[in-house]
Design an enzyme around this catalytic site. Structure first.
Site, PDB file in Angstrom:
ATOM      1  N   ASN A 126       0.816  -1.216   0.000  1.00  0.00           N
ATOM      2  CA  ASN A 126       0.000   0.000   0.000  1.00  0.00           C
ATOM      3  C   ASN A 126       0.849   1.266   0.000  1.00  0.00           C
ATOM      4  OD1 ASN A 126      -2.445  -1.373  -0.032  1.00  0.00           O
ATOM      5  ND2 ASN A 126      -2.421  -1.661   2.177  1.00  0.00           N
ATOM      6  N   ILE A 442     -16.096  11.461  -6.690  1.00  0.00           N
ATOM      7  CA  ILE A 442     -15.828  10.085  -6.280  1.00  0.00           C
ATOM      8  C   ILE A 442     -16.400   9.782  -4.898  1.00  0.00           C
ATOM      9  CG2 ILE A 442     -13.990   8.388  -5.919  1.00  0.00           C
ATOM     10  CD1 ILE A 442     -14.520   9.327  -8.839  1.00  0.00           C
ATOM     11  N   ASP A 500     -11.777   7.477   7.533  1.00  0.00           N
ATOM     12  CA  ASP A 500     -11.010   6.768   6.516  1.00  0.00           C
ATOM     13  C   ASP A 500     -11.960   5.803   5.819  1.00  0.00           C
ATOM     14  OD1 ASP A 500      -8.161   5.689   5.558  1.00  0.00           O
ATOM     15  OD2 ASP A 500      -9.390   3.956   6.056  1.00  0.00           O
ATOM     16  N   TYR A 523       1.834   7.636   0.782  1.00  0.00           N
ATOM     17  CA  TYR A 523       2.668   8.341  -0.195  1.00  0.00           C
ATOM     18  C   TYR A 523       2.978   9.722   0.370  1.00  0.00           C
ATOM     19  CZ  TYR A 523      -1.664  10.761  -1.482  1.00  0.00           C
ATOM     20  OH  TYR A 523      -2.824  11.500  -1.440  1.00  0.00           O
ATOM     21  N   ARG A 526       1.129  11.581   3.152  1.00  0.00           N
ATOM     22  CA  ARG A 526      -0.147  10.894   3.386  1.00  0.00           C
ATOM     23  C   ARG A 526       0.083   9.631   4.209  1.00  0.00           C
ATOM     24  NH1 ARG A 526      -5.605  10.244   4.048  1.00  0.00           N
ATOM     25  NH2 ARG A 526      -6.480   8.574   2.808  1.00  0.00           N
ATOM     26  N   CYS A 527      -0.567   9.563   5.360  1.00  0.00           N
ATOM     27  CA  CYS A 527      -0.458   8.407   6.244  1.00  0.00           C
ATOM     28  C   CYS A 527      -1.843   7.799   6.454  1.00  0.00           C
ATOM     29  CB  CYS A 527       0.132   8.804   7.589  1.00  0.00           C
ATOM     30  SG  CYS A 527       1.782   9.516   7.483  1.00  0.00           S
ATOM     31  N   TRP A 572      -6.502  -2.960   2.440  1.00  0.00           N
ATOM     32  CA  TRP A 572      -6.078  -1.764   3.170  1.00  0.00           C
ATOM     33  C   TRP A 572      -6.209  -1.934   4.676  1.00  0.00           C
ATOM     34  CZ3 TRP A 572      -8.074   2.853  -0.290  1.00  0.00           C
ATOM     35  CH2 TRP A 572      -7.412   2.778  -1.531  1.00  0.00           C
ATOM     36  N   CYS A 654      -8.294   3.166  -8.492  1.00  0.00           N
ATOM     37  CA  CYS A 654      -7.219   4.160  -8.573  1.00  0.00           C
ATOM     38  C   CYS A 654      -5.864   3.516  -8.368  1.00  0.00           C
ATOM     39  CB  CYS A 654      -7.422   5.290  -7.572  1.00  0.00           C
ATOM     40  SG  CYS A 654      -7.392   4.801  -5.841  1.00  0.00           S
ATOM     41  N   HIS A 703      -4.375  14.571  -6.131  1.00  0.00           N
ATOM     42  CA  HIS A 703      -3.197  14.531  -5.263  1.00  0.00           C
ATOM     43  C   HIS A 703      -2.311  15.757  -5.452  1.00  0.00           C
ATOM     44  CE1 HIS A 703      -4.407  10.282  -5.936  1.00  0.00           C
ATOM     45  NE2 HIS A 703      -4.263  10.250  -4.632  1.00  0.00           N
TER      46      HIS A 703
END
Length: 764
Positions: A126, A442, A500, A523, A526-527, A572, A654, A703
């Site tokens: 992930n 989305i 989340d 990324y 982003r956590c 996830w 995505c 993003h």
């Protein structure tokens, strides 16, 4: 003596210090010097922490401000020309590659408008990396000495680390040719190798006894030209320094043969995911080479079964001797939370089953001591571990008879819609009355500080249920009103109540537990805080109906119910390792099936079941794909197929390369799918014509803070219409808007809708 080794450590900090420092710098609240000071402090803390836990071989250069692959690109001068902007500092150029940049012109500076680089999942994890972009013009050179600098940092603190590099073959394999270039990235290996030679020389001269060089693509199906590149690369590099060639995430299979005879110091294999790797590696290991055995999972949070791990370690020792064995994490432990300390809210019976990053380091030290000094030297630790493993296996939390009984009654017919797509879509059009090129989002809208604070206050019991519900209704009302004002066609409630997209559902299903501070990097800054699946899963009550029903009651436009699909919830989360993933996916699907039907009964005629993780769940080896896709698709259809024909099922995907699985997406039998497309240079267009249901390729990159102009939106629509029938095309962002601010969200959507209106006039 056997030594313990960690392949990489979480970089974000115990309390997400790196995230906070990075975002403060981006927002102009702190200086570059303050950010770099925080980063340096975190590195030092992490090195000392690993040493304190008893780890012998500690990594360096595993730290990154954004992404370690982007670090390599930056260090090798692989910076696409569009990011070489005058007036930008080196640090801002670096972040522009990861995030994009948009800046208005000033008296002394030109306007800047560049999109972010392409972001891709790191194998089947992930974590996301920024894909290197190369061409015939790429001028490889050592433009940053980050790896050396961080090694020297640790050395100054009295810790001799093992620097970590991504190997040259893996680096070029995951790279892409720049737009307009026809080169195969691997053809650039002769130009890249001298940079590795220079860097390895510098590290060796600085005192690095060994260097970890990651070549994880050896667990993939590889063409011959890639396999042949290993000899070229490592015949050169292996003579410059002592390299431990590291593989992880899967089975080497016959790829292990390319390692035979290479002048490297050793090989690391992941025996958690692929126990057969030990025999494969031993078969090709040279007379004096080290075998690093990855027995402690870097990907999951379960305690290591010491009995099983010890047997593997003993096998390695008996084969090559203790001086040539390292006991290691299976991969970098970047993928798991920092520490269990502070997680006092977890049921103690369950908490004893877990080990996070700090605890994994301690496990490595215990296993290594057992190997060196005998089991008696750590008898108490071994006995406690055995008791914990036994307690988990026998706990009633893990097995719920009613769930297993319901699973036994699932039939093939439960995976089928009542009618084919053409019949369904005609009924849906008659009911929904949508225009050409329907616009939607989305699902999530920006989560302001006020939303997060209020949700946190409610969780702590500082406000009542009534106060919280009133706040959420107000947020929903505001988002619905905003969407009506900007002119969207199918609305969403904005998800203000959701922390989340996976955790929210896990909190409302039995079989999950949650952490307070179990953050992992996804990324950049982003956590995410993945739920943990500890037992059989079921839905005790409706999860989303109240909010969706309220949102629909205050608008005449269609309202989408928003759900997360089974594979994404599974992928996830930290899944169980004691039952197959397919069993867990089916359990989740049955809970979602009940939710979908409850939404339909509540008057919700459009229901989105997001499955962004479908592609990343694919096994690394293609031979195993069909089996995975069979049960993954079955899970989605089990969740969604029970509705009436006039209820429209949407899904979203995505971070994926869809060319490989487009047929599988078709088999999901959703009425509308939206896909991330903007970051892939619209490269999915060539396969869109094969899709027979409705589709919404993402029109802007959520993003990145960059706002595309109306003309750019219109150009994208024009390009897509050449591949997709106009009455099957939906217009939407490429992902949810949760992490965006309201100013760019408003600007993005207004521009997208303006372009939609132009397109309707042109194509009507």
């Amino acid at each position: 003596m056997v030594k313990s080794a960690v392949l990489g450590f979480p970089r974000i900090g115990k309390n997400r210090e790196l995230k906070k420092a990075t975002e403060a710098y981006w927002s102009g609240k702190t200086s570059a010097e303050e950010l770099l000071a925080t980063a340096k402090q975190l590195r030092l803390e992490h090195w000392k922490l690993q040493k304190a836990q008893g780890v012998d071989i500690i990594p360096s250069n595993d730290f990154s401000l954004y992404d370690q692959i982007m670090d390599h690109s930056f260090s090798f001068n692989v910076i696409p020309p569009r990011y070489r902007l005058s007036g930008l500092s080196s640090l801002d150029t670096y972040f522009a590659m990861g995030r994009g940049m948009q800046r208005a012109a000033t008296a002394d500076k030109a306007a800047v408008d560049v999109p972010a680089g392409e972001m891709v999942k790191w194998f089947d994890s992930n974590y996301h990396f920024l894909r290197p972009e190369v061409s015939e013009e790429t001028d490889f050179k050592l433009s940053s000495t980050k790896a050396l600098d961080e090694f020297l940092e640790a050395k100054e603190a009295g810790i001799i680390t093992r620097p970590v590099l991504v190997g040259p073959v893996t680096y070029l394999f995951i790279a892409k040719a720049a737009k307009g270039s026809s080169i195969k990235p691997i053809e650039l290996l002769p130009k890249l190798l001298p940079v590795y030679v220079e860097l390895i020389k510098k590290l060796t001269e600085a005192g690095a006894e060994y260097i970890q060089i990651d070549e994880p693509i050896l667990t993939l199906d590889l063409p011959q030209e890639i396999l042949a590149s290993y000899k070229e690369a490592y015949e050169t590099l292996g003579k410059i320094g002592k390299l431990i060639l590291t593989t992880y995430f899967g089975s080497l299979q016959s790829n292990a043969d390319v390692l035979k005879g290479l002048p490297i110091a050793g090989v690391h294999v992941d025996v958690v995911r692929a126990p057969e790797n030990l025999d494969r590696a031993l078969a090709v290991l040279g007379e004096n080479q080290i075998i690093s055995v990855g027995v402690v999972s870097g990907r999951n949070i379960w305690k290591t079964d010491f009995q099983k791990a010890t047997a593997i370690i003993e096998k390695a020792i008996s084969a090559v001797g203790s001086e040539r064995v390292q006991v290691a994490s299976s991969s970098s432990i970047l993928h798991i939370p920092h520490s269990l300390s502070g997680e006092d809210q977890i049921n103690p019976e369950i908490k004893r089953w877990f080990a996070f990053a700090v605890e994994k380091c301690a496990e490595l030290a215990i296993l290594t001591k057992a190997a060196n000094d005998g089991p008696a030297s750590v008898r108490a630790e071994l006995e406690a571990n055995a008791a914990d493993c036994k307690a988990r296996a026998e706990s009633p939390i893990t097995n719920v008879e009613a769930v297993r009984e319901r699973q036994s009654k699932v039939t093939p017919q439960m995976h089928e819609r009542k009618s084919p797509f053409e019949t369904r879509y005609a009924k849906q059009q008659a009911s929904l009355k949508l225009p050409l090129f329907p616009t939607t989002t989305i699902g999530s809208f920006p989560q302001t500080k006020e939303i997060r604070v209020t949700r946190n206050r409610f969780a702590k019991g500082l406000i009542s249920q009534e106060e919280y519900d009133a706040f959420i209704r107000k947020e929903i009302s505001d988002v619905v009103k905003f969407q009506e004002e900007v002119g969207l066609d199918v609305l969403v409630h904005g998800e203000p109540e959701r922390n989340d997209m996976v955790q929210y559902f896990g909190e409302r299903m039995e079989g999950f537990v949650f952490t307070v501070n179990g953050w992992v990097q996804s990324y950049g800054s982003r956590c995410v805080r993945p739920p943990i699946i500890v037992g059989d899963v079921y839905r005790p009550a409706p999860m989303t109906v109240k909010e969706s029903q309220y949102a629909q009651s205050i608008t005449s436009k269609p309202m989408k119910g928003m759900l997360t699909a089974p594979i994404t919830i599974l992928r996830w989360s930290f899944p169980r390792d004691d039952v197959h993933d397919s069993v867990q996916a089916q359990q989740i699907a049955l809970g979602l099936r009940d939710e979908v039907l409850d939404l339909e009964k509540a008057g919700i005629k459009v229901i989105q079941c997001d499955e962004p993780a479908l592609r990343e769940g694919l096994p690394l080896r293609r031979a195993e794909w069909d089996e995975y896709l069979k049960w993954a698709i079955d899970a989605f259809r089990l969740a969604t197929a029970a509705v009436q024909d006039d209820t429209q099922i949407h899904s979203h995907f995505c971070y994926s390369d869809f060319n490989d699985i487009f047929d599988a997406i078709q088999r999901l039998d959703a009425d509308v799918v939206s896909i991330e497309n903007s970051k892939s240079d619209m490269k999915l267009l060539n396969v869109l014509s094969r899709y027979t249901s409705c589709i919404g390729p993402g029109l802007f990159d959520i993003h990145s803070p960059r706002v595309p102009p109306v003309s750019e939106f219109k150009e994208r629509i024009d390009a897509i219409v050449k591949h997709v029938p106009k009455d099957h095309l939906w217009l939407n962002p490429d992902c949810g808007l949760k992490t965006r601010g309201w100013p760019e969200t408003t600007a993005d959507l207004k521009n997208m809708i303006a372009a939609a209106r132009e397109a309707r006039e042109q194509y009507a």
